[in-house]
Design an enzyme around this catalytic site. Structure first.
Site, PDB file in Angstrom:
ATOM      1  CD  GLU A  26     -35.225  11.367 -25.134  1.00 13.19           C
ATOM      2  OE1 GLU A  26     -36.307  11.758 -24.671  1.00 13.19           O
ATOM      3  OE2 GLU A  26     -35.145  10.551 -26.074  1.00 13.19           O
ATOM      4  CB  CYS A  74     -57.765   0.730 -33.774  1.00 12.73           C
ATOM      5  SG  CYS A  74     -57.960   2.032 -32.537  1.00 12.73           S
TER       6      CYS A  74
END
Length: 343
Positions: free
Chosen positions: A35, A201
């Site tokens: 991270e 999309c």
DNA sequence: GACACGTGGGA
DNA sequence: TTCCCAAGTGT
């Protein structure tokens, strides 16, 4: 909002990224390391650093017991070196304060240097299944489109608004497995589907309820950020050379390239130096025109924070990218010289 | 809230 | 080439 959560989880399990090195562990040390490395840094840049780093520092104890110089040497080239300095401090804090075990409480995790709320939540969710969301660049872009917000990404006010929404999307009874899939899923969505440019999309699992999609605004949102002009600075880097050795100076802990080894910097050209080719190094917030000056006939002016290094040893130190580049150039010049002398 | 903080990838 | 900016945090 729970429907959103389930859709992301299912999408991730079917279509998300698999097999990234840090996806194959539940060790909070490894997840924390990944991270931190991934902050503002692309996956492709991180993988090799991550693996090498873990070979050298396999546990939080190994990292805590290492010197900051060793840590920076393994971070050399990755950028944002405050991350490495904070990583080292945080490792020592985990050993000293938490008995070597990363806590599961996101608020305790966020008390570690270099670990903000989003990173803390990522570690807690991935390692322990704590039901907290991340709020990184991917999620912000996803939410701005999903909610149809006429905004650019960034700003404290926006975070203040988005955190409660992000929290609401996570069911309190989600399982560890679901939290892993969801947390990875929102980032995979941002990387593979709800991309900054050309969002996909037609394959998006939440397009049906996406405001930007319905308004055909997916290519306009988020709004572009106002751009700021970056200024150009010039630096004369003095390469003091004595046979096979070069002189490097340790930079102060704060500021650019903090804690790294670099060439002494001058404000102007030094007499009796050889000019090497000028090149430009680009930072996010400014450009640096670097003039390397080779100096073989006098000692360094200031010998307080410096050291002589063999060329090949210098390359194994914590050095910033342009310094590495210069050292490699010098090494190549020496190699050429040796070859010529033989003939 | 604004800015500092690295480097390399992608368009 | 030039621009934007990527799994953000600290000051």
């Amino acid at each position: 909002m729970e429907r959103f959560f389930q859709q992301i989880v299912e999408w991730q399990l079917a279509n998300g990224r698999k097999g990234l090195p840090w996806q194959e562990t539940a060790d909070p040390y490894r997840i924390w390391l990944s991270e931190i490395m991934l902050q503002q840094t692309q996956v492709s840049s991180v993988i090799a650093y991550y693996q090498k780093f873990l070979q050298t520092f396999p546990t939080v104890y190994a990292l805590a017991n290492a010197s900051i110089d060793e840590v920076l040497a393994h971070w050399s080239g990755l950028g944002y070196y405050a991350r490495a300095r904070n990583l080292h401090k945080a490792a020592q804090m985990v050993v000293d304060t938490f008995d070597g075990k990363f806590p599961s409480d996101p608020n305790l995790l966020a008390s570690l240097p270099g670990v903000g709320q989003s990173t803390a939540n990522a570690i807690a969710a991935f390692s322990y299944g704590v039901t907290v969301p991340i709020l990184d660049g991917n999620v912000k872009r996803l939410m701005i489109r999903y909610l149809g917000l006429q905004e650019s990404v960034g700003g404290t006010a926006q975070e203040k608004k988005l955190w409660p929404i992000a929290i609401n999307q996570v069911p309190a009874d989600a399982t560890h497995r679901e939290m892993i899939a969801y947390t990875q899923g929102v980032m995979d969505m941002g990387n593979l589907v709800c991309k900054r440019t050309k969002p996909q999309c037609q394959v998006c699992p939440v397009a049906a309820s996406c405001q930007a999609y319905h308004a055909n605004q997916q290519d306009e949102l988020p709004l572009p950020k106002p751009k700021k002009t970056v200024q150009t600075k010039r630096a004369y880097l003095c390469i003091y050379q004595n046979k096979d050795q070069i002189w490097l100076e340790k930079r102060p802990d704060s500021g650019i390239w903090g804690g790294l080894w670099s060439f002494p910097e001058e404000v102007d050209v030094i007499e009796a130096s050889i000019n090497l080719p000028v090149f430009t190094h680009v930072f996010t917030h400014f450009k640096l025109e670097i003039s390397p000056l080779l100096i073989t006939n006098m000692p360094p002016k200031n010998t307080e924070n410096g050291n002589w290094f063999l060329l090949e040893d210098a390359l194994t130190q914590g050095v910033p990218q342009p310094v590495r580049r210069i050292i490699e150039t010098i090494a190549a010049m020496q190699q050429d010289y040796r070859l010529q002398s033989q003939n």
